[in-house]
Scaffold this active site. Structure first.
Site, PDB file in Angstrom:
ATOM      1  CG  ASP A 176      -0.194   0.022   2.373  1.00 45.71           C
ATOM      2  OD1 ASP A 176       0.872  -0.629   2.785  1.00 45.71           O
ATOM      3  OD2 ASP A 176      -0.582   0.620   3.302  1.00 45.71           O
ATOM      4  CD  GLU A 194       4.528   0.941   6.965  1.00 45.35           C
ATOM      5  OE1 GLU A 194       4.916   1.361   7.963  1.00 45.35           O
ATOM      6  OE2 GLU A 194       3.908   2.012   5.977  1.00 45.35           O
TER       7      GLU A 194
END
Length: 375
Positions: free
Chosen positions: A68, A133
């Site tokens: 991400d 994250e």
């Protein structure tokens, strides 16, 4: 075989704004399966996680990272579409170029090369990739670690691909991180009219002397590996918006970044004791974002250092500075963790980029580390 440069471009082109993965992990799993990895897709809520392992024995070396990325920000300020990777003047531009799709590409290329070179290698290689994250980090690496722990699994060595370098590739590696402890303080007062303060209790006034004390407190002096613990306020809110109303409550957000010289318990106790000394009515909601961890010089630090020296000629500085990473979760099942990745100068910024020379060297450094630890 596709290079790290080509794979990084393909990953950047996928709009994986947290918690979306946008097919990045499917692409990685396809590559890794072809290299002899057993790949598990682990979905928790909106978050995609990939656990891929080659081999059954120990030592187990795990590469950890995230697919991400943060939002791009104003598109008009980018010189090219953040999800259309472009090369200019020896650099690759795009969201995630430095944080951290290039590291993931380098992980895969290094693992593939090692599997071809040593198909019956000792121990095991794993990749742990999450799409949570850059977000709240509640359904990502922490959940995968909980699952591995419940299965009695442990990791011997972990390399987190966060952009750890400062000026040039390999000038710094992170061998630990401070802990993060956040609190939301609510001070309870009594709302009233500013002309009749004797009928009210202003929580702002009540907090002020305690706030001065907390801001001036030396929490610890750090140690040989960590700087001193710091305490910072991030938000304060009180009042109704009217100028003639004494607020009935105050809410304040604060955070500790703490070293191993303090514990979360000791910090909580000291904050609450200071507030009680000043006679306030209050409640605090505490959240532990991560506990401090440290990897001392040993097999992993030495192997990474030798690999960096071999390919760059420089000896990396060991550091525990900066924010948090998913290493804080992996530390639950792994005694040796380092963060090694590209230069972090443009992460989360407009026109995020990485030098193509870094993309050339990073897989070689990871590959040499594999050769050292899994002979």
């Amino acid at each position: 075989m596709q290079s790290a440069r080509e794979l990084a471009r393909e990953l950047i082109s996928r709009r994986s704004v947290t918690p979306a993965d946008a097919g990045c992990q499917d692409l990685l799993a396809k590559r890794l399966t072809a290299a002899g990895f057993r790949c598990e897709s682990l979905r928790f809520g909106e978050v995609s996680n990939l656990w891929a392992r080659r081999g059954n024995n120990h030592p187990l070396l795990c590469f950890a990272g995230h697919s991400d990325v943060v939002p791009s920000g104003p598109l008009e300020r980018w010189h090219s579409d953040p999800f259309d990777p472009q090369e200019r003047d020896g650099r690759l531009y795009g969201r995630g170029a430095a944080d951290m799709k290039s590291s993931i590409a380098a992980f895969v290329v290094a693992a593939e090369a090692f599997a071809r070179e040593r198909p019956a290698h000792a121990g095991s290689i794993a990749l742990l990739i999450t799409s949570d994250e850059e977000g709240p980090s509640v359904d990502g690496t922490v959940r995968v670690v909980e699952r591995l722990k419940s299965q009695g699994e442990h990791i011997d060595y972990c390399i987190v691909g966060e952009p750890s370098s400062v000026s040039v590739l390999g000038d710094m590696i992170k061998n630990g991180r401070r802990g993060s402890l956040s609190g939301r303080l609510t001070v309870h007062g009594v709302q009233g009219h500013v002309a009749y303060p004797h009928l009210a209790n202003n929580p702002v006034h009540a907090l002020a002397p305690a706030l001065a004390e907390l801001a001036a407190t030396e929490w610890d002096r750090g140690d040989d590996h960590f700087p001193p613990t710091t305490w910072q306020i991030s938000n304060i809110q009180a009042g109704t918006g009217a100028t003639n109303v004494i607020p009935g409550s105050l809410q304040m957000d604060f955070n500790f970044r703490f070293s191993t010289a303090s514990t979360e318990e000791s910090l909580r106790e000291r904050v609450e004791a200071a507030l009680h000394r000043h006679g306030m009515q209050f409640t605090i909601d505490w959240v532990v974002g991560g506990r401090p961890f440290l990897t001392r010089r040993g097999e992993l630090v030495d192997a990474v250092t030798r690999a960096i020296q071999a390919h760059t000629g420089r000896t990396p500085e060991l550091s525990t500075t900066g924010g948090t990473s998913d290493g804080r979760f992996i530390a639950e099942i792994c005694p040796q963790i380092v963060e090694l990745g590209p230069v972090n100068a443009t992460i989360h910024q407009i026109d995020e980029n990485i030098a193509l020379s870094e993309l050339e060297l990073l897989p070689k450094i990871y590959l040499d580390t594999l050769r050292s630890l899994l002979p």
